[in-house]
Scaffold this active site. Structure first.
Site, PDB file in Angstrom:
ATOM      1  N   ARG A   1       4.533  -6.784  -3.289  1.00  0.00           N
ATOM      2  CA  ARG A   1       5.326  -6.420  -2.086  1.00  0.00           C
ATOM      3  C   ARG A   1       6.694  -7.075  -1.999  1.00  0.00           C
ATOM      4  O   ARG A   1       7.320  -7.027  -0.936  1.00  0.00           O
ATOM      5  CB  ARG A   1       4.559  -6.767  -0.800  1.00  0.00           C
TER       6      ARG A   1
ATOM      7  N   ASP B   1      -6.108  -3.814  -7.990  1.00  0.00           N
ATOM      8  CA  ASP B   1      -5.285  -2.989  -7.096  1.00  0.00           C
ATOM      9  C   ASP B   1      -5.046  -3.738  -5.782  1.00  0.00           C
ATOM     10  O   ASP B   1      -5.021  -3.141  -4.705  1.00  0.00           O
ATOM     11  CB  ASP B   1      -5.916  -1.610  -6.855  1.00  0.00           C
TER      12      ASP B   1
HETATM   13  O1  DOR Z   1      -4.568   2.007  -2.039  1.00  0.00           O
HETATM   14  C1  DOR Z   1      -3.497   1.952  -2.605  1.00  0.00           C
HETATM   15  N1  DOR Z   1      -2.552   1.091  -2.230  1.00  0.00           N
HETATM   16  N2  DOR Z   1      -3.263   2.781  -3.624  1.00  0.00           N
HETATM   17  C2  DOR Z   1      -2.056   2.918  -4.173  1.00  0.00           C
HETATM   18  O2  DOR Z   1      -1.902   3.713  -5.060  1.00  0.00           O
HETATM   19  C3  DOR Z   1      -0.915   2.110  -3.683  1.00  0.00           C
HETATM   20  C4  DOR Z   1      -1.396   0.898  -3.007  1.00  0.00           C
HETATM   21  C5  DOR Z   1      -0.332   0.227  -2.197  1.00  0.00           C
HETATM   22  O3  DOR Z   1       0.757  -0.013  -2.720  1.00  0.00           O
HETATM   23  O4  DOR Z   1      -0.588  -0.096  -1.034  1.00  0.00           O
END
Ligand code: DOR
Length: 423
Positions: A63, A304
């Site tokens: 982020r 993720d």
């Molecule tokens: O759940 C998700 N969050 N999938 C994504 O592809 C992007 C990610 C995010 O950047 O929040």
């Protein structure tokens, strides 16, 4: 702190077929031969602990730049350290996106002081817009370690092919990681099916992911180019990857701990911490992910890690997709796979450290003498996930309240203790 001596520890180094109790020596940032400890040597009692190579997480959203209220490079790496993660691959859907050398350099510069090694993913299209290619050569010069438009698929297939070709050139040789999703079927809130109907919200069909997976496999096969498939969540995608591997397609794949432990049933609570993309699927899909890890179809477990603020996550329907995961990934994967007798601990370390190191063409995945001292120390221990006790900035974990079966107790990065549960 230059020297560490970890006594009576179980040393688990699957690549070198080491699994024994002994002393792990660390000097000047590297795993060392036994040496004579002096007054400055930090002695750690490793009794009851297992020392394994630091984990390498192939899928993290830091982020930073742009949304540092959710996470930043330093807080994200603190979360990594608390989860035993010593290297991570940071996705490009920041604000701005990682589509210029300046942004790559900003991240790498800030990461110099972080508690984990940050590898940067460069965007394939400008602003992840899907239509205008970035200058991959310039991004590579600035230090990217992989290419992806993760968060979204690369809309223009010809740009995807060009990126795969460029990345595979001998002088570059970096992975392309694919977020597989058909854009026209995307946009739902939860898995499409009984649960989406019961909640009365738009569903994300498995077909959206599977169509994306099929496209990337077709490209890899036709052009004889490698591809890494991100966050696999459906039984059909796993089957396609398995068949492609059998045909010799150069494909590697990852799934995430939440797809191993949770299903769409969780969504019936209407809690957005369980909403991510791809979404939690059915029990059939969950079992297919476990089998795909067991039989080698899926090479790696990545998180993720996608931090969002409590304010954003308060609205079940309008909250952004994503859940955090680095502090719980090893514990959750251990609970499902080791306690479930699917993988041995050594095999789990392969999925979370050895294979990610190979996919990323980086060091790590070993405790061999002379290699950088990235080590995680864990033990079997039941603990309950309390979001308030996590180390990153956000709290959106789908594992909250769950009792997991193993715990990371200490993490060493480049010979430095970056996480110590007892301190
Ligand atoms: O759940 C998700 N969050 N999938 C994504 O592809 C992007 C990610 C995010 O950047 O929040």
């Amino acid at each position: 702190m230059n020297q560490l001596m970890i006594r009576d520890v179980r040393i688990l180094d699957p690549v070198n077929e080491v699994d024994r109790i002994g002393t792990l020596w660390i000097r000047e940032g590297r795993i060392a031969e036994a040496f004579e400890p002096d007054g400055d040597t930090v002695v750690i009692d490793g009794a009851g602990l297992t020392a394994a190579p630091g984990l390498i997480d192939l899928h993290v959203h830091l982020r930073d730049p742009g949304q540092t209220e959710k996470e930043d490079i330093l807080s994200g790496c603190r979360a990594a350290a608390a989860g035993g993660v010593t290297q991570l691959l940071a996705m490009p859907n920041t604000r701005p996106a990682v589509d210029t050398p300046e942004t790559v350099r900003y991240i790498l510069e800030k990461a110099k002081n972080a508690d984990a090694r940050v590898h940067v993913v460069g965007a394939i299209t400008k602003g992840l817009g899907g239509h205008e290619a970035t200058d991959i050569g310039a991004l590579y010069e600035a230090g990217i370690a992989a290419l992806s438009d993760d968060g979204v698929p690369v809309l223009d297939t010809s740009i995807m092919v060009a990126a795969m070709q460029k990345a595979a050139e001998a002088e570059m040789d970096i992975p392309v990681t694919a977020h597989c999703e058909d854009p026209y079927l995307a946009g739902g809130k939860v898995n499409e099916g009984a649960v989406s109907r019961s909640l009365g919200v738009k569903g994300m069909p498995c077909a959206a992911e599977d169509a994306g997976t099929a496209r990337e496999l077709a490209l890899a096969e036709s052009y004889h180019l490698p591809i890494h498939i991100c966050h696999v969540s459906t039984a059909t995608s796993a089957a396609m990857i398995r068949a492609a591997k059998q045909r010799g397609v150069r494909v590697t794949a990852e799934t995430a701990p939440h797809y191993l432990m949770l299903t769409e049933q969780e969504l019936l609570r209407r809690d957005a911490d369980f909403r991510m993309n791809p979404p939690l699927r059915t029990e059939t899909d969950r079992l297919a992910m476990i089998e795909a890890l067991r039989d080698g179809t899926i090479d790696a477990i990545a998180t993720d890690h996608a931090p969002h603020t409590p304010q954003e996550k308060a609205d079940f329907v309008h909250a952004p997709n994503g859940s955090i995961g680095m502090e719980t990934s090893f514990a959750a994967a251990y609970t499902v796979l080791v306690e479930g007798n699917i993988l041995t601990e050594g095999e789990l370390i392969r999925k979370m450290s050895v294979h990610p190191a190979r996919i990323l063409r980086t060091y790590g995945g070993t405790l061999a003498v002379g290699t950088p001292a990235d080590v995680m120390l864990y033990r079997k221990e039941a603990w309950t996930v309390d979001p308030q006790k996590l180390h990153g900035k956000s709290r959106n974990t789908p594992f909250k309240g769950l009792t997991l079966a193993a715990k990371v107790k200490m993490t060493i990065y480049g010979g430095r203790i970056v996480f110590d549960e007892w301190r």
